[in-house]
Scaffold this motif. Structure first.
Motif, short mmCIF file in Angstrom:
data_model
loop_
_atom_site.label_atom_id
_atom_site.label_comp_id
_atom_site.label_asym_id
_atom_site.label_seq_id
_atom_site.Cartn_x
_atom_site.Cartn_y
_atom_site.Cartn_z
N GLY A 66 0.81 -1.21 0.00
CA GLY A 66 0.00 0.00 0.00
C GLY A 66 0.85 1.26 0.00
N LEU A 67 0.18 2.39 -0.08
CA LEU A 67 0.82 3.71 -0.01
C LEU A 67 0.50 4.30 1.35
N GLN A 68 1.47 4.98 1.98
CA GLN A 68 1.26 5.52 3.32
C GLN A 68 1.81 6.93 3.48
N PRO A 69 1.29 7.88 2.70
CA PRO A 69 1.78 9.26 2.83
C PRO A 69 1.33 9.92 4.13
N THR A 70 2.07 10.96 4.51
CA THR A 70 1.68 11.79 5.66
C THR A 70 1.00 13.05 5.16
N GLU A 71 0.29 13.73 6.08
CA GLU A 71 -0.34 15.02 5.79
C GLU A 71 -1.16 14.96 4.49
N PHE A 72 -2.16 14.08 4.47
CA PHE A 72 -2.93 13.82 3.26
C PHE A 72 -4.30 14.50 3.35
N ALA A 73 -4.58 15.42 2.42
CA ALA A 73 -5.81 16.21 2.43
C ALA A 73 -6.98 15.40 1.87
N ILE A 74 -8.13 15.48 2.56
CA ILE A 74 -9.35 14.81 2.15
C ILE A 74 -10.49 15.81 2.26
N ALA A 75 -11.21 16.01 1.15
CA ALA A 75 -12.37 16.92 1.16
C ALA A 75 -13.56 16.17 1.75
N THR A 76 -14.02 16.61 2.91
CA THR A 76 -15.15 15.97 3.58
C THR A 76 -16.33 16.94 3.61
N ALA A 77 -17.44 16.46 4.08
CA ALA A 77 -18.62 17.32 4.21
C ALA A 77 -18.39 18.42 5.24
N GLY A 78 -17.42 18.24 6.14
CA GLY A 78 -17.14 19.23 7.19
C GLY A 78 -15.89 20.03 6.96
N GLY A 79 -15.41 20.09 5.72
CA GLY A 79 -14.20 20.84 5.39
C GLY A 79 -13.11 19.91 4.92
N VAL A 80 -11.99 20.49 4.54
CA VAL A 80 -10.85 19.69 4.13
C VAL A 80 -10.06 19.35 5.40
#
Length: 168
Positions: A66-80
């Motif tokens: 797998g891939l295991q990056p740090t500080e990974f941004a995810i756009a959620t319903a409550g913000g990024v």
């Protein structure tokens, strides 16, 4: 036929504006947004960075495909939200890229490292946002290094990576 934009897609658009703003480049803080698209800054801590590296190394050891990056941004319903460390399979990464940058689809595992600047209410909120965005598990690492595993409820161990240690 009219199209509708989800809240996560609105946050995704706002994030692109933030990333493009030259005055926000090179900030010495972790940047996220809240449910209104406002910028939330968290200062970097050395202990936090070391914990991220340790988690990343353990993920590589227990799930090297797998891939295991740090500080990974995810756009959620409550913000990024920016997960401290994530784990995703190569197939999941392909699907995530199709949703844009930042992805509106969460990786299989999102890991948050606790610090004095957050609390369990915030972790519960992030956990819910990640799971709603498609994460299968959310792990929270306490300041003492204990790893707590969550899906719908807290689990004894990860179901995806059952050999991952309970302490970092």
């Amino acid at each position: 036929m009219p199209t509708t934009t989800t809240r996560a897609e609105k946050h995704q658009k706002r994030w692109r504006e933030i990333v493009a703003d030259p005055s926000l480049q090179e900030l010495p803080h972790k940047v996220e947004t809240n449910q209104r698209g406002q910028i939330v800054l968290s200062p970097h801590k050395n202990r936090h960075s070391v914990a991220q590296e340790q988690i990343q190394g353990l993920l590589d050891e227990h799930a090297p495909d797998g891939l295991q990056p740090t500080e990974f941004a995810i756009a959620t319903a409550g913000g990024v939200k920016v997960a401290d460390v994530i784990w995703m399979s190569p197939g999941r990464w392909e699907h995530m890229q199709e949703t844009g940058d930042p992805s509106t689809l969460a990786p299989e595992i999102c890991v948050e490292v606790m610090s004095e600047s957050n609390d369990w209410d915030e972790m519960h909120s992030k956990r819910t946002l990640y799971l709603d965005a498609g994460a299968e598990e959310v792990w929270v690492v306490t300041e003492e290094g204990a790893v707590r595993f969550f899906a719908d409820e807290e689990m004894e161990a990860s179901e995806i990576l059952p050999e991952f240690p309970e302490h970092v």
